[in-house]
Design a protein around this motif. Sequence first.
Motif, PDB file in Angstrom:
ATOM      1  N   SER A 194      -4.023  -1.158   0.407  1.00  0.00           N
ATOM      2  CA  SER A 194      -3.049  -2.106   0.949  1.00  0.00           C
ATOM      3  C   SER A 194      -3.764  -3.427   1.161  1.00  0.00           C
ATOM      4  O   SER A 194      -4.920  -3.444   1.580  1.00  0.00           O
ATOM      5  N   LYS A 219      -5.319  -6.114   7.044  1.00  0.00           N
ATOM      6  CA  LYS A 219      -6.287  -5.140   6.498  1.00  0.00           C
ATOM      7  C   LYS A 219      -7.622  -5.829   6.214  1.00  0.00           C
ATOM      8  O   LYS A 219      -7.702  -7.052   6.193  1.00  0.00           O
ATOM      9  N   GLY A 233       0.799  -1.222   0.000  1.00  0.00           N
ATOM     10  CA  GLY A 233       0.000   0.000   0.000  1.00  0.00           C
ATOM     11  C   GLY A 233       0.831   1.270   0.000  1.00  0.00           C
ATOM     12  O   GLY A 233       0.382   2.313  -0.482  1.00  0.00           O
ATOM     13  N   THR A 234       2.028   1.194   0.551  1.00  0.00           N
ATOM     14  CA  THR A 234       2.918   2.364   0.551  1.00  0.00           C
ATOM     15  C   THR A 234       3.340   2.682  -0.883  1.00  0.00           C
ATOM     16  O   THR A 234       3.230   3.827  -1.342  1.00  0.00           O
ATOM     17  N   ALA A 270       2.968   5.373   6.475  1.00  0.00           N
ATOM     18  CA  ALA A 270       3.055   5.043   5.044  1.00  0.00           C
ATOM     19  C   ALA A 270       2.538   6.183   4.166  1.00  0.00           C
ATOM     20  O   ALA A 270       3.087   6.439   3.083  1.00  0.00           O
ATOM     21  N   ALA A 305      -6.277   2.321   2.445  1.00  0.00           N
ATOM     22  CA  ALA A 305      -5.648   1.112   2.991  1.00  0.00           C
ATOM     23  C   ALA A 305      -6.466   0.485   4.119  1.00  0.00           C
ATOM     24  O   ALA A 305      -6.330  -0.700   4.407  1.00  0.00           O
ATOM     25  N   GLN A 306      -7.318   1.298   4.778  1.00  0.00           N
ATOM     26  CA  GLN A 306      -8.089   0.779   5.911  1.00  0.00           C
ATOM     27  C   GLN A 306      -9.586   0.728   5.611  1.00  0.00           C
ATOM     28  O   GLN A 306     -10.381   0.502   6.518  1.00  0.00           O
ATOM     29  N   ASP A 364      -6.169   7.513   0.196  1.00  0.00           N
ATOM     30  CA  ASP A 364      -5.500   6.413   0.902  1.00  0.00           C
ATOM     31  C   ASP A 364      -6.593   5.553   1.527  1.00  0.00           C
ATOM     32  O   ASP A 364      -7.148   5.872   2.578  1.00  0.00           O
TER      33      ASP A 364
HETATM   34  C1  LIG Z   1      -1.449  -0.093   5.979  1.00  0.00           C
HETATM   35  C2  LIG Z   1      -1.510   1.311   5.555  1.00  0.00           C
HETATM   36  C3  LIG Z   1      -0.764   1.806   4.470  1.00  0.00           C
HETATM   37  C4  LIG Z   1       0.334   1.074   3.782  1.00  0.00           C
HETATM   38  O1  LIG Z   1       0.161  -0.190   3.470  1.00  0.00           O
HETATM   39  P1  LIG Z   1       1.354  -1.266   3.364  1.00  0.00           P
HETATM   40  O2  LIG Z   1       0.721  -2.297   2.489  1.00  0.00           O
HETATM   41  O3  LIG Z   1       1.632  -1.754   4.734  1.00  0.00           O
HETATM   42  O4  LIG Z   1       2.522  -0.618   2.716  1.00  0.00           O
HETATM   43  C5  LIG Z   1      -0.995   3.103   4.055  1.00  0.00           C
HETATM   44  N1  LIG Z   1      -1.865   3.899   4.694  1.00  0.00           N
HETATM   45  C6  LIG Z   1      -2.577   3.481   5.752  1.00  0.00           C
HETATM   46  C7  LIG Z   1      -3.537   4.419   6.398  1.00  0.00           C
HETATM   47  C8  LIG Z   1      -2.416   2.179   6.229  1.00  0.00           C
HETATM   48  O5  LIG Z   1      -3.109   1.781   7.297  1.00  0.00           O
END
Ligand SMILES: *Cc1c(COP(=O)(O)O)cnc(C)c1O
Length: 370
Positions: free
Chosen positions: A182, A187, A61-62, A89, A160-161, A158
Amino acid sequence: MMNIPFVDLKAQYESIKSDVDQAVAAVLSKTAFVGGPFLKQFETEYAAFCKVKHCIGCANGTDAIAIALKALDIGPGDEVITAANSFIATSEAITMVGAQVVFVDMNPATYNIDVTKIEAKITPKTKAIVPVHLYGQPADMDPVRAIAKKHNLKVVGDCAQAHASLYKGKPVATLADITCFSFYPGKNLGAYGDGGAVVTDNDAYAQKMRMYANHGSVVKYYHDMEGINSRLDGLQAAVLAVKLKHLDKWSDARRNNAYAYNKALEGTSLITPKELPDVKAVYHLYIVRVPAAKRAGLQDFLKTNGVDTGIHYPIALPFLKAYAYLGHSEKDFPEAFKISQEILSLPMFPELTKEQIGFVAAKVREFEKL
Ligand SMILES: *Cc1c(COP(=O)(O)O)cnc(C)c1O
């Protein structure tokens, strides 16, 4: 005594074991490890799930956020606005492309970026806003989009969550130029290793991201530019395709667990999460606020009683050592600073039972009587 883990990846694997094992075996028998049909299938299905045209898998996700910023030609000399409270990230990816991160404080009701404080941070160098859909709740996207439009900025979400979250009935991916995911195991849609993706409706961004994430080439050995190696592998894609079929059901289970917690904690001193009207929050984390002086005590008491908790995050981004060079103080981001002293994440995963939630709430009440 009950042992309640913070997340339980094993319970979920047990519930889909035969499908996952078959999918993994299929990848092995086809040796489709990088690229190939399993990746293509997941990308197609995930784009459809997000109601956008393109999905491009990447390594995590980064990278997803960095790849998105690259596709928008954001780099040295540019500023990118994001939330003061997130996982590092988000801001790391901004720095990775050479841009300058600019933090905005959060709205204490939703824990997401305070949209009323964004415009004050816009300068002639600002190129994009990166709203974070933190803890599973969509950021307030209508005002974010209006500000972006007015100042000619791009929006990179973003997410990711917040897989499967909705804002006014729409997947959040439909509300940004590019949205980043991510698939880290913990997740809401988690692979069995690292993974990520970028999704977009824009054909040109999609083409550029696909190239950039794969050494700057579409056809092997014909490199139009330098890129990076950031790919979602076949095994992870196959696992994710199996899990995607369950994601809406799991999101609903998380929501029901959150509402059960809200109810069970009524009348305690804990502040439970608020949802924006008209969103589907998917509770990647279930965050309560505890008076700062009591938090460590409550966390210890729960631990002693078999309940694992977390703090997301103990230090807001601007106050991390990593960002000391920005010279921020607590008064620059008072809300992010305040909640970092008070938040506590209770166990949250789809398979959590009503009994476990009742147990956690009962222990909170017991602690309050001490
Ligand atoms: C987990 C996360 C990321 C990055 O994900 P990775 O797959 O661990 O690199 C980015 N932003 C948020 C808010 C996250 O929780």
